[in-house]
Write a protein that holds these residues in place. Sequence first.
Motif, PDB file in Angstrom:
ATOM      1  N   UNK A 188       0.867  -1.189   0.000  1.00  0.00           N
ATOM      2  CA  UNK A 188       0.000   0.000   0.000  1.00  0.00           C
ATOM      3  C   UNK A 188       0.892   1.225   0.000  1.00  0.00           C
ATOM      4  N   UNK A 189       0.678   2.082  -0.964  1.00  0.00           N
ATOM      5  CA  UNK A 189       1.494   3.288  -1.082  1.00  0.00           C
ATOM      6  C   UNK A 189       0.623   4.507  -0.815  1.00  0.00           C
ATOM      7  N   UNK A 190       1.052   5.307   0.164  1.00  0.00           N
ATOM      8  CA  UNK A 190       0.343   6.530   0.505  1.00  0.00           C
ATOM      9  C   UNK A 190       1.358   7.656   0.510  1.00  0.00           C
ATOM     10  N   UNK A 191       1.187   8.565  -0.401  1.00  0.00           N
ATOM     11  CA  UNK A 191       2.108   9.677  -0.609  1.00  0.00           C
ATOM     12  C   UNK A 191       3.514   9.129  -0.841  1.00  0.00           C
ATOM     13  N   UNK A 192       4.463   9.389   0.050  1.00  0.00           N
ATOM     14  CA  UNK A 192       5.837   8.928  -0.159  1.00  0.00           C
ATOM     15  C   UNK A 192       6.162   7.667   0.634  1.00  0.00           C
ATOM     16  N   UNK A 193       5.184   7.119   1.320  1.00  0.00           N
ATOM     17  CA  UNK A 193       5.399   5.981   2.199  1.00  0.00           C
ATOM     18  C   UNK A 193       4.789   4.724   1.611  1.00  0.00           C
ATOM     19  N   UNK A 194       5.532   3.625   1.689  1.00  0.00           N
ATOM     20  CA  UNK A 194       5.029   2.324   1.254  1.00  0.00           C
ATOM     21  C   UNK A 194       5.044   1.385   2.452  1.00  0.00           C
ATOM     22  N   UNK A 195       3.933   0.688   2.653  1.00  0.00           N
ATOM     23  CA  UNK A 195       3.864  -0.270   3.750  1.00  0.00           C
ATOM     24  C   UNK A 195       3.060  -1.485   3.316  1.00  0.00           C
ATOM     25  N   UNK A 196       3.278  -2.589   4.023  1.00  0.00           N
ATOM     26  CA  UNK A 196       2.548  -3.812   3.731  1.00  0.00           C
ATOM     27  C   UNK A 196       1.290  -3.867   4.585  1.00  0.00           C
ATOM     28  N   UNK A 197       0.186  -4.179   3.948  1.00  0.00           N
ATOM     29  CA  UNK A 197      -1.100  -4.327   4.632  1.00  0.00           C
ATOM     30  C   UNK A 197      -1.554  -5.776   4.508  1.00  0.00           C
ATOM     31  N   UNK A 198      -2.457  -6.176   5.384  1.00  0.00           N
ATOM     32  CA  UNK A 198      -3.056  -7.508   5.368  1.00  0.00           C
ATOM     33  C   UNK A 198      -1.989  -8.608   5.301  1.00  0.00           C
ATOM     34  N   UNK A 199      -0.961  -8.470   6.122  1.00  0.00           N
ATOM     35  CA  UNK A 199       0.130  -9.447   6.181  1.00  0.00           C
ATOM     36  C   UNK A 199      -0.401 -10.724   6.831  1.00  0.00           C
ATOM     37  N   UNK A 200      -0.065 -11.869   6.234  1.00  0.00           N
ATOM     38  CA  UNK A 200      -0.613 -13.135   6.700  1.00  0.00           C
ATOM     39  C   UNK A 200       0.328 -14.261   6.311  1.00  0.00           C
ATOM     40  N   UNK A 201       0.336 -15.310   7.104  1.00  0.00           N
ATOM     41  CA  UNK A 201       1.090 -16.520   6.791  1.00  0.00           C
ATOM     42  C   UNK A 201       0.178 -17.715   7.008  1.00  0.00           C
ATOM     43  N   UNK A 202       0.196 -18.639   6.046  1.00  0.00           N
ATOM     44  CA  UNK A 202      -0.586 -19.862   6.166  1.00  0.00           C
ATOM     45  C   UNK A 202       0.322 -21.047   5.886  1.00  0.00           C
ATOM     46  N   UNK A 203       0.082 -22.143   6.577  1.00  0.00           N
ATOM     47  CA  UNK A 203       0.856 -23.362   6.377  1.00  0.00           C
ATOM     48  C   UNK A 203      -0.093 -24.454   5.896  1.00  0.00           C
ATOM     49  N   UNK A 204       0.302 -25.112   4.802  1.00  0.00           N
ATOM     50  CA  UNK A 204      -0.477 -26.199   4.225  1.00  0.00           C
ATOM     51  C   UNK A 204       0.333 -27.482   4.368  1.00  0.00           C
ATOM     52  N   UNK A 205      -0.226 -28.470   5.064  1.00  0.00           N
ATOM     53  CA  UNK A 205       0.445 -29.741   5.307  1.00  0.00           C
ATOM     54  C   UNK A 205       0.020 -30.768   4.276  1.00  0.00           C
ATOM     55  N   UNK A 206       0.969 -31.608   3.862  1.00  0.00           N
ATOM     56  CA  UNK A 206       0.661 -32.684   2.937  1.00  0.00           C
ATOM     57  C   UNK A 206      -0.205 -33.726   3.632  1.00  0.00           C
TER      58      UNK A 206
END
Length: 172
Positions: free
Chosen positions: A145-163
């Motif tokens: 997400x970029x707002x004016x001169x700043x860039x940041x990550x939004x909706x950060x998430x991690x998922x693990x899928x097992x075999x």
Amino acid sequence: MRRGTSLIELVGLLAVLGVVTLLFGITLRTTVGDVPRLQGVAQASRVVSGMLERLQGDIDAAKSLPESHAGKAAGEKLLFIELPEAIVSYEVAEDEIVRKELRAEASDAAGQSYTWPVGKAKVSFHRWESSGFVYAVEVRRAVEYRKQDKTEDKLVNTQVFYLASMPGRREK
């Protein structure tokens, strides 16, 4: 009876009108500028969620997660999944994620493919390994997400899928 308004009343009215205009201007700028960008962030996240549902289905039916196929090595931007009838690859490109069905042999000939346009979403794959056997894949995602001169990550998430074929895993 008084006729007309005094100068003090006009100055007071102009001050109140200025404050109301300022507050309305800030609200209007936010509505016109930020809301569409945030809707784009939400849309990119929804598209990635759809891709993850498909990935979950492939992982549930997978025999293994090969380290390489047709001379290409799996990594953060490329994941191979060995299904009973074919090998599937998920590749993260600049603005899209591509799922391709590859032949089980070492050829690079592709069968069906599907593309998810993810825009500014960032997705990476990390294989979990124990005793030489890859038993899960961790998928990290975020939307830039970029707002004016700043860039940041939004909706950060991690998922693990097992075999499902993981050694020691009990059937449901």
